[in-house]
Design a protein around this motif. Structure first.
Motif, PDB file in Angstrom:
ATOM      1  N   UNK A 120       1.663   7.818  -1.755  1.00  0.00           N
ATOM      2  CA  UNK A 120       0.753   8.818  -1.098  1.00  0.00           C
ATOM      3  C   UNK A 120       1.605  10.223  -1.411  1.00  0.00           C
ATOM      4  N   UNK A 121       3.083   9.439  -2.361  1.00  0.00           N
ATOM      5  CA  UNK A 121       4.305  10.742  -2.708  1.00  0.00           C
ATOM      6  C   UNK A 121       4.738  10.934  -4.879  1.00  0.00           C
ATOM      7  N   UNK A 122       4.267   9.965  -4.749  1.00  0.00           N
ATOM      8  CA  UNK A 122       4.206   9.553  -6.063  1.00  0.00           C
ATOM      9  C   UNK A 122       5.675   8.487  -6.630  1.00  0.00           C
ATOM     10  N   UNK A 123       6.159   7.895  -5.435  1.00  0.00           N
ATOM     11  CA  UNK A 123       7.459   7.434  -5.411  1.00  0.00           C
ATOM     12  C   UNK A 123       7.319   5.833  -6.258  1.00  0.00           C
ATOM     13  N   UNK A 124       8.236   5.509  -6.789  1.00  0.00           N
ATOM     14  CA  UNK A 124       7.982   4.464  -7.203  1.00  0.00           C
ATOM     15  C   UNK A 124       8.928   3.279  -6.315  1.00  0.00           C
ATOM     16  N   UNK A 125       8.045   2.341  -6.426  1.00  0.00           N
ATOM     17  CA  UNK A 125       8.585   1.397  -5.189  1.00  0.00           C
ATOM     18  C   UNK A 125       8.943   0.050  -5.386  1.00  0.00           C
ATOM     19  N   UNK A 126       9.524  -0.452  -5.140  1.00  0.00           N
ATOM     20  CA  UNK A 126       9.376  -2.156  -5.760  1.00  0.00           C
ATOM     21  C   UNK A 126       9.052  -2.921  -4.994  1.00  0.00           C
ATOM     22  N   UNK A 127       8.218  -4.470  -4.936  1.00  0.00           N
ATOM     23  CA  UNK A 127       7.528  -5.088  -3.743  1.00  0.00           C
ATOM     24  C   UNK A 127       8.953  -5.511  -3.952  1.00  0.00           C
ATOM     25  N   UNK A 128       9.273  -5.005  -1.906  1.00  0.00           N
ATOM     26  CA  UNK A 128      10.329  -5.698  -1.354  1.00  0.00           C
ATOM     27  C   UNK A 128       9.470  -7.083  -0.338  1.00  0.00           C
ATOM     28  N   UNK A 129      10.239  -8.143  -0.695  1.00  0.00           N
ATOM     29  CA  UNK A 129      10.415  -9.022  -0.261  1.00  0.00           C
ATOM     30  C   UNK A 129      11.601  -9.854   0.925  1.00  0.00           C
ATOM     31  N   UNK A 130      12.194  -8.709   1.079  1.00  0.00           N
ATOM     32  CA  UNK A 130      13.550  -8.355   2.365  1.00  0.00           C
ATOM     33  C   UNK A 130      12.679  -7.801   3.210  1.00  0.00           C
ATOM     34  N   UNK A 131      13.000  -9.273   4.467  1.00  0.00           N
ATOM     35  CA  UNK A 131      12.611  -9.415   6.006  1.00  0.00           C
ATOM     36  C   UNK A 131      13.156  -9.474   7.422  1.00  0.00           C
ATOM     37  N   UNK A 132      14.367  -8.376   7.181  1.00  0.00           N
ATOM     38  CA  UNK A 132      15.108  -7.660   8.279  1.00  0.00           C
ATOM     39  C   UNK A 132      14.683  -6.615   8.751  1.00  0.00           C
ATOM     40  N   UNK A 133      14.016  -6.698  10.072  1.00  0.00           N
ATOM     41  CA  UNK A 133      13.041  -4.811  10.278  1.00  0.00           C
ATOM     42  C   UNK A 133      14.367  -4.298  10.078  1.00  0.00           C
ATOM     43  N   UNK A 134      15.671  -4.171  10.617  1.00  0.00           N
ATOM     44  CA  UNK A 134      16.560  -3.304  10.113  1.00  0.00           C
ATOM     45  C   UNK A 134      16.793  -3.131   8.764  1.00  0.00           C
ATOM     46  N   UNK A 135      16.816  -3.902   7.863  1.00  0.00           N
ATOM     47  CA  UNK A 135      16.645  -3.439   6.002  1.00  0.00           C
ATOM     48  C   UNK A 135      15.651  -2.071   6.544  1.00  0.00           C
ATOM     49  N   UNK A 136      13.986  -2.986   6.258  1.00  0.00           N
ATOM     50  CA  UNK A 136      13.001  -1.663   6.536  1.00  0.00           C
ATOM     51  C   UNK A 136      13.066  -0.644   6.537  1.00  0.00           C
ATOM     52  N   UNK A 137      13.427  -0.749   7.998  1.00  0.00           N
ATOM     53  CA  UNK A 137      13.910   0.273   8.838  1.00  0.00           C
ATOM     54  C   UNK A 137      14.404   1.793   8.431  1.00  0.00           C
ATOM     55  N   UNK A 138      15.794   0.994   8.105  1.00  0.00           N
ATOM     56  CA  UNK A 138      17.113   1.942   6.983  1.00  0.00           C
ATOM     57  C   UNK A 138      16.949   2.421   5.947  1.00  0.00           C
ATOM     58  N   UNK A 139      15.256   1.743   5.389  1.00  0.00           N
ATOM     59  CA  UNK A 139      15.000   2.055   3.965  1.00  0.00           C
ATOM     60  C   UNK A 139      13.773   3.306   4.221  1.00  0.00           C
ATOM     61  N   UNK A 140      12.732   2.921   5.473  1.00  0.00           N
ATOM     62  CA  UNK A 140      12.175   4.053   5.055  1.00  0.00           C
ATOM     63  C   UNK A 140      12.615   5.309   5.850  1.00  0.00           C
ATOM     64  N   UNK A 141      13.889   5.408   6.255  1.00  0.00           N
ATOM     65  CA  UNK A 141      14.534   6.438   6.869  1.00  0.00           C
ATOM     66  C   UNK A 141      14.785   7.084   5.266  1.00  0.00           C
ATOM     67  N   UNK A 142      15.547   6.293   4.839  1.00  0.00           N
ATOM     68  CA  UNK A 142      16.159   6.957   3.337  1.00  0.00           C
ATOM     69  C   UNK A 142      15.184   7.624   2.299  1.00  0.00           C
ATOM     70  N   UNK A 143      13.963   6.828   2.889  1.00  0.00           N
ATOM     71  CA  UNK A 143      12.912   7.674   1.702  1.00  0.00           C
ATOM     72  C   UNK A 143      12.610   9.102   2.239  1.00  0.00           C
ATOM     73  N   UNK A 144      12.571   8.880   4.028  1.00  0.00           N
ATOM     74  CA  UNK A 144      12.133  10.474   4.248  1.00  0.00           C
ATOM     75  C   UNK A 144      13.481  11.235   4.035  1.00  0.00           C
ATOM     76  N   UNK A 145      14.313  11.261   4.144  1.00  0.00           N
ATOM     77  CA  UNK A 145      15.524  11.900   4.124  1.00  0.00           C
ATOM     78  C   UNK A 145      15.611  12.179   2.539  1.00  0.00           C
ATOM     79  N   UNK A 146      14.955  11.604   1.240  1.00  0.00           N
ATOM     80  CA  UNK A 146      14.996  12.003  -0.221  1.00  0.00           C
ATOM     81  C   UNK A 146      13.977  12.821   0.007  1.00  0.00           C
TER      82      UNK A 146
END
Length: 264
Positions: free
Chosen positions: A85-111
């Motif tokens: 929706x923001x035209x950002x590049x993203x990789x197909x992430x296979x990480x399965x830790x909720x904490x990592x995915x949450x932190x990643x999304x928080x970083x997206x919002x900050x950016x």
């Protein structure tokens, strides 16, 4: 190219628009459920148009095992949808830790937002077909919404829209898909039904599709009143489409509607 019909301002459409807008503006949580063909998708599309850039619509998909989307699969889906929706590049992430995915999304919002915007920023996630979400997935998102202790840079509004199974039927473990904590936070919890669609709503649908003859519309209303047929807007639209096709540009009459509804 065939153009989409004008949106009919039905009572269900207005009700959903009001509740969704209030949820967005108050950064709340709401649950709306109803049967197929009542106008849920139309309302979602219009809400997305009205609040372009401030909402993200995500369609939940059924799990092959029928247990509802897990927190991990939902966070992966949210990340991909947000980046798209923001035209950002993203990789197909296979990480399965909720904490990592949450932190990643928080970083997206900050950016995406300036620090000074965070306090008053509005962003709402709308989940279509929410009956395919698991209790654990919804519970995970609750912590993204908490006004006092959100783990995101700002509270994110959450709107869950599903069919009649959503929020009503317990899962395999005997529990509702909504925890008590989520239920306690709901701004709106509405169970819509075909009965919410009135005769006037059918007239509005007919008018947006070019059927103006009162007698012709009356035949359609009588058809759905007889034997208490479900007032599905999808079915009404198909009937009118068949009438318009047979009319070949001429006005749709009561006799033509009768012929379509009662073929010989």
């Amino acid at each position: 190219m065939q153009t989409a019909p004008e949106i009919a301002d039905t009572s269900v459409f207005r009700m959903m628009q009001l509740m969704m807008a209030e949820t967005h503006e108050q950064r709340g949580i709401s649950v709306l459920s109803g049967p197929p063909g009542i106008g849920k998708t139309t309302a979602i599309d219009e809400f997305e148009r009205r609040f372009d850039g401030q909402c993200l619509v995500v369609k939940a998909l059924p799990s092959p095992r029928g247990i509802g989307a897990s927190p991990v699969s939902l966070l992966q889906l949210l990340t991909a949808a947000f980046c798209d929706s923001r035209g950002l590049h993203h990789y197909s992430n296979q990480r399965t830790q909720i904490a990592y995915l949450t932190s990643n999304f928080r970083s997206l919002l900050h950016s995406c937002y300036f620090a000074e915007e965070m306090e008053h920023q509005l962003l709402t996630f709308v989940f279509d077909e929410a009956q395919y979400l698991s209790r654990a997935a919804i519970e995970t998102l609750r912590f993204w919404n908490d006004a006092d202790r959100t783990i995101m840079p700002f509270p994110i509004g959450l709107i869950f829209i599903g069919n009649n199974e959503f929020a009503l039927a317990p899962g395999r473990d005997g529990e509702s898909v909504l925890s008590e904590a989520v239920r306690d936070r709901l701004l709106h919890s509405e169970e819509l039904a075909y009965a919410n669609l009135s005769d006037d709503d059918i007239r509005k649908v007919a008018a947006t599709r070019g059927v103006a003859d009162r007698a012709a519309v009356g035949v359609i209303i009588e058809y759905f009143a007889r034997m208490r047929r479900p007032r599905s807007l999808r079915q009404i639209g198909r009937i009118i489409a068949n009438c318009n096709r047979l009319a070949q540009g001429a006005p749709v009459t009561a006799q033509l509607v009768n012929d379509v509804l009662n073929p010989r």
